[in-house]
Design a protein around this motif. Structure first.
Motif, mmCIF file in Angstrom:
data_model
loop_
_atom_site.group_PDB
_atom_site.id
_atom_site.type_symbol
_atom_site.label_atom_id
_atom_site.label_comp_id
_atom_site.label_asym_id
_atom_site.label_seq_id
_atom_site.Cartn_x
_atom_site.Cartn_y
_atom_site.Cartn_z
ATOM 1 N N UNK A 114 0.859 -1.186 0.000
ATOM 2 C CA UNK A 114 0.000 0.000 0.000
ATOM 3 C C UNK A 114 0.891 1.229 0.000
ATOM 4 N N UNK A 115 0.542 2.199 -0.825
ATOM 5 C CA UNK A 115 1.331 3.427 -0.908
ATOM 6 C C UNK A 115 0.472 4.597 -0.429
ATOM 7 N N UNK A 116 1.002 5.371 0.504
ATOM 8 C CA UNK A 116 0.226 6.430 1.152
ATOM 9 C C UNK A 116 0.894 7.781 0.945
ATOM 10 N N UNK A 117 0.086 8.749 0.525
ATOM 11 C CA UNK A 117 0.550 10.119 0.301
ATOM 12 C C UNK A 117 0.030 10.976 1.449
ATOM 13 N N UNK A 118 0.916 11.365 2.343
ATOM 14 C CA UNK A 118 0.519 12.122 3.532
ATOM 15 C C UNK A 118 -0.064 13.480 3.180
ATOM 16 N N UNK A 119 0.471 14.118 2.162
ATOM 17 C CA UNK A 119 0.035 15.466 1.804
ATOM 18 C C UNK A 119 -1.417 15.494 1.321
ATOM 19 N N UNK A 120 -1.840 14.462 0.614
ATOM 20 C CA UNK A 120 -3.202 14.416 0.079
ATOM 21 C C UNK A 120 -4.108 13.493 0.889
ATOM 22 N N UNK A 121 -3.544 12.734 1.827
ATOM 23 C CA UNK A 121 -4.277 11.765 2.634
ATOM 24 C C UNK A 121 -4.973 10.731 1.752
ATOM 25 N N UNK A 122 -4.296 10.343 0.690
ATOM 26 C CA UNK A 122 -4.809 9.326 -0.226
ATOM 27 C C UNK A 122 -3.894 8.112 -0.242
ATOM 28 N N UNK A 123 -4.473 6.961 -0.541
ATOM 29 C CA UNK A 123 -3.635 5.773 -0.702
ATOM 30 C C UNK A 123 -4.000 5.046 -1.979
ATOM 31 N N UNK A 128 1.212 12.586 -6.146
ATOM 32 C CA UNK A 128 0.977 14.019 -6.308
ATOM 33 C C UNK A 128 1.916 14.855 -5.451
ATOM 34 N N UNK A 129 2.763 14.204 -4.680
ATOM 35 C CA UNK A 129 3.627 14.907 -3.734
ATOM 36 C C UNK A 129 5.076 14.497 -3.930
ATOM 37 N N UNK A 130 5.972 15.143 -3.205
ATOM 38 C CA UNK A 130 7.386 14.796 -3.227
ATOM 39 C C UNK A 130 7.622 13.518 -2.424
ATOM 40 N N UNK A 131 8.793 12.944 -2.597
ATOM 41 C CA UNK A 131 9.096 11.649 -1.983
ATOM 42 C C UNK A 131 8.975 11.673 -0.464
ATOM 43 N N UNK A 132 9.266 12.816 0.168
ATOM 44 C CA UNK A 132 9.227 12.857 1.625
ATOM 45 C C UNK A 132 7.810 12.753 2.193
ATOM 46 N N UNK A 133 6.807 12.820 1.321
ATOM 47 C CA UNK A 133 5.411 12.677 1.752
ATOM 48 C C UNK A 133 4.863 11.263 1.499
ATOM 49 N N UNK A 134 5.671 10.424 0.868
ATOM 50 C CA UNK A 134 5.211 9.097 0.449
ATOM 51 C C UNK A 134 5.725 8.014 1.389
ATOM 52 N N UNK A 135 4.796 7.176 1.870
ATOM 53 C CA UNK A 135 5.121 6.031 2.713
ATOM 54 C C UNK A 135 4.612 4.761 2.038
ATOM 55 N N UNK A 136 5.389 3.690 2.155
ATOM 56 C CA UNK A 136 4.998 2.398 1.591
ATOM 57 C C UNK A 136 4.810 1.408 2.725
ATOM 58 N N UNK A 137 3.644 0.757 2.768
ATOM 59 C CA UNK A 137 3.331 -0.210 3.822
ATOM 60 C C UNK A 137 3.192 -1.601 3.220
ATOM 61 N N UNK A 138 4.080 -2.501 3.604
ATOM 62 C CA UNK A 138 4.015 -3.890 3.154
ATOM 63 C C UNK A 138 3.212 -4.698 4.165
#
Length: 280
Positions: free
Chosen positions: A52-61, A80-90
């Motif tokens: 799962x990939x989560x974009x903190x800036x947009x609160x979308x996954x 839609x955001x820079x890499x520092x806003x992106x989290x990947x959850x395995x």
């Protein structure tokens, strides 16, 4: 948490003039999981490839898949955001606390991505700071000679909702955040071959949150990603007023019509060149 599968309402001039519409009379018959599929156990092939990939800036996954030990492929509209806003959850149930986190180091969206019904170029790559957790491995990218044609069966997987009917309260996650899979059939291709389509009127398919998920196929003992979940589409009766269209869509299962996948082999060169750029 919001979900993020772009939706396209094809109300072009021809449809408005003709008053065409598309109705699904069997919305209550949709089963649990993805749309008409089932929850994915940890020993299923999808469990070793997806995150799962989560974009903190947009609160979308969205959903993403490994194509290298430290690189994931997903839909362009998911980034839609820079890499520092992106989290990947395995993990198979990340929104229930079952996950291993990786942070994005770099992201790269196709330069020609457009939110259109054709020529979408809807794909992106995510380089994570560490390799994927133990037990995860990359999906193979098909060669240009790999035959993908209408009628072929593939496995779709993702973390999205189990229905396209909007919860009016906004409180129900509608099954989001659990990895699910379903077998689907390719219905046809765009003229340029960069997209293929799936008929979802039989109650099976992808929905919000499944964006970026793979169309997987096994060939000679190896698992390939032949497509990337990009969008869902539906038709709205052309004679309706704007207010009536809004009310119509609020009652519709918008995930029970048609889905659009990006055909991966058409982008093999861009993917390989972009991987080299990310690893510099």
């Amino acid at each position: 948490m919001k979900t993020n599968l772009y939706v396209l309402s094809f109300i072009v001039l021809c449809l408005t003039a003709c008053g065409n519409s598309h109705h699904n009379e069997n919305l209550e018959n949709i089963n649990e999981a993805i749309i008409g599929g089932q929850e994915t156990p940890k020993d299923h092939l999808a469990s070793r490839y997806l995150a799962l990939i989560y974009d903190k800036a947009t609160d979308n996954y969205c959903t993403a898949m490994l194509i290298r030990k430290n690189i994931l492929l997903t839909a362009g509209h998911c980034i839609k955001s820079s890499a520092d806003q992106i989290t990947v959850a395995f993990g198979n149930r990340p929104l229930a606390g079952d996950y291993v986190i990786r942070r994005a180091d770099k992201v790269l969206v196709h330069p020609d991505y457009k939110n259109h019904n054709v020529n979408r170029n809807d794909l992106a790559l995510v380089l994570i700071k560490d390799s994927a957790p133990e037990g995860y491995e990359p999906l193979a990218i098909p060669e240009e000679s790999f035959v993908v044609e209408p009628g072929m069966i593939f496995t779709a997987a993702g973390y999205g909702r189990i229905t396209g009917v909007t919860d009016p309260t906004g409180r129900d996650t509608q099954g989001s955040g659990f990895l699910r899979h379903v077998d689907l059939q390719i219905d046809g291709f765009s003229e340029d071959g960069t997209q293929f389509y799936v008929d979802q009127t039989n109650g099976k398919g992808i929905c919000h949150g499944d964006s970026g998920g793979p169309a997987m196929m096994r060939f000679k003992g190896e698992d390939y990603v032949i497509g990337i979940a990009s969008a869902i589409s539906w038709l709205v009766p052309g004679e309706l007023s704007d207010k009536a269209k809004k009310e119509y869509l609020e009652k519709q299962n918008v995930c029970a019509h048609k889905s659009i996948y990006i055909s991966v082999k058409q982008y093999r060169d861009w993917i390989n060149d972009s991987i080299k750029n990310l690893l510099k």
